[in-house]
Design an enzyme around this catalytic site. Structure first.
Site, PDB file in Angstrom:
ATOM      1  CG  ASP A  43     -15.865  17.768  33.926  1.00  0.00           C
ATOM      2  OD1 ASP A  43     -16.220  16.670  33.758  1.00  0.00           O
ATOM      3  OD2 ASP A  43     -16.150  18.685  33.492  1.00  0.00           O
ATOM      4  CG  ASN A  48     -18.337  29.318  29.727  1.00  0.00           C
ATOM      5  OD1 ASN A  48     -18.099  28.267  29.178  1.00  0.00           O
ATOM      6  ND2 ASN A  48     -18.529  29.820  31.033  1.00  0.00           N
ATOM      7  CG  HIS A  67     -16.769  25.452  30.474  1.00  0.00           C
ATOM      8  ND1 HIS A  67     -18.124  25.894  30.807  1.00  0.00           N
ATOM      9  CD2 HIS A  67     -16.895  23.833  30.239  1.00  0.00           C
ATOM     10  CE1 HIS A  67     -18.940  24.782  30.762  1.00  0.00           C
ATOM     11  NE2 HIS A  67     -18.355  23.708  30.185  1.00  0.00           N
ATOM     12  CD  GLU A 120     -17.782  27.701  34.292  1.00  0.00           C
ATOM     13  OE1 GLU A 120     -17.539  28.172  33.136  1.00  0.00           O
ATOM     14  OE2 GLU A 120     -18.623  27.434  34.735  1.00  0.00           O
TER      15      GLU A 120
HETATM   16  C1  GLP Z   1     -20.018  20.329  30.581  1.00  0.00           C
HETATM   17  C2  GLP Z   1     -18.722  19.534  30.607  1.00  0.00           C
HETATM   18  C3  GLP Z   1     -17.942  19.772  29.719  1.00  0.00           C
HETATM   19  C4  GLP Z   1     -18.337  19.694  28.440  1.00  0.00           C
HETATM   20  C5  GLP Z   1     -19.428  20.700  28.200  1.00  0.00           C
HETATM   21  C6  GLP Z   1     -20.148  20.634  26.946  1.00  0.00           C
HETATM   22  O1  GLP Z   1     -20.075  21.510  31.260  1.00  0.00           O
HETATM   23  N1  GLP Z   1     -18.244  19.718  32.124  1.00  0.00           N
HETATM   24  O2  GLP Z   1     -16.640  18.816  29.866  1.00  0.00           O
HETATM   25  O3  GLP Z   1     -17.578  19.956  27.596  1.00  0.00           O
HETATM   26  O4  GLP Z   1     -20.258  20.390  29.006  1.00  0.00           O
HETATM   27  O5  GLP Z   1     -21.112  19.891  26.982  1.00  0.00           O
HETATM   28  P1  GLP Z   1     -22.052  19.435  25.762  1.00  0.00           P
HETATM   29  O6  GLP Z   1     -21.056  18.335  24.775  1.00  0.00           O
HETATM   30  O7  GLP Z   1     -23.232  18.840  26.243  1.00  0.00           O
HETATM   31  O8  GLP Z   1     -22.176  20.412  24.721  1.00  0.00           O
END
Ligand code: GLP
Length: 249
Positions: A66, A135, A137, A142
């Site tokens: 992403d 949440n 995702h 989402e």
């Molecule tokens: C972002 C990314 C996700 C990732 C998530 C969790 O929103 N788009 O791909 O899994 O954050 O991130 P973290 O590892 O910082 O908790």
């Protein structure tokens, strides 16, 4: 399958080893990569391992999950910047083999389609690495995203913008939209590793365990995948029922 470790270090060592084992077994592998704070120690460990035992990366292909819309590759909070900082600058993967969604594409819809098509043209992802949002995702898919979605534009939820605000100087700077691989693109991967660590993932991991396959919880789509490993530290696994802990190896 669950893998539960005491520390983030062990989680990172295990995950890095899985990625490297895949590359060693198949130097032409196509990897789906993720960003976020969870992946920082994983990539740091990978770099350490590669330093100690060099691996041929010249035929490897990567696709990132992403990217924020509106952030250039030079923006320190773009996922493009993140990947070069934490991994690609230190590795010799040919630039043409590295793919990230373009947050500044002039025709985003066309760019999205081209992204999913490019993954397919490579024969699909051999291994997709995933984190998880609080949440539920995956990528930036989402809650309520269709499970048959391909790469698409998303409006980020308030929760996600708040969670990710910690990386920005000001909450208002967090982009409102992003491009993400779709859930179908992710499910098409031959193998999936989802990593979650720390106490801010405890709740969602318990919810995910208990949940049916339901679009309200995007990560629940993974329950239909035949080759999924969920890698957790003790904190993220703290509310998992005995039943899950017992089946963990
Ligand atoms: C972002 C990314 C996700 C990732 C998530 C969790 O929103 N788009 O791909 O899994 O954050 O991130 P973290 O590892 O910082 O908790």
């Amino acid at each position: 399958m669950y893998k539960i470790f005491d520390t983030v270090d062990e989680v990172s060592r295990y995950t890095a080893q899985r990625l490297l084992a895949k590359i060693k077994a198949a130097p032409t592998a196509v990897l789906g990569l993720a960003t976020g704070s969870t992946m920082e120690p994983v990539y740091a460990q990978m770099l350490k391992d590669i330093q100690q035992a060099p691996v041929d990366l010249s035929k490897l292909t990567t696709f990132n999950l992403d990217e924020y819309i509106g952030l250039s590759a030079q923006h320190p909070q773009s996922y493009n910047y993140y990947m070069y900082q934490h991994l690609f600058n230190q590795l010799n993967i040919p630039a043409r083999n590295v793919h990230l969604p373009d947050g500044l594409a002039s025709d985003v819809e066309t760019a999205c389609q081209a992204y999913s098509n490019a993954i397919e043209a490579m024969g699909g992802l051999d291994l997709q690495l995933l984190g998880i949002g609080s949440n539920g995702h995956i990528g930036f898919n989402e809650p309520q995203t269709c499970f048959n979605s391909r790469t698409h534009i998303v409006e980020l939820s308030e929760q996600t913008r708040i969670d990710n605000g910690r990386f920005f100087d000001d909450q208002n700077e967090v982009p409102t939209h992003a491009i993400t691989m779709g859930i179908q693109d992710i499910l098409n991967a031959k193998e999936i590793i989802l990593v979650a660590t720390g106490s801010n993932k405890t709740e969602i991991m318990a919810q995910l365990f208990a949940s049916a396959i339901d679009e309200a919880l995007p990560a629940s789509a993974l329950k239909q995948h035949k080759n999924l490993t969920i890698v957790l530290d003790r904190e993220a696994a703290a509310l998992l029922p005995e039943q899950a802990l017992k089946s963990a190896v």
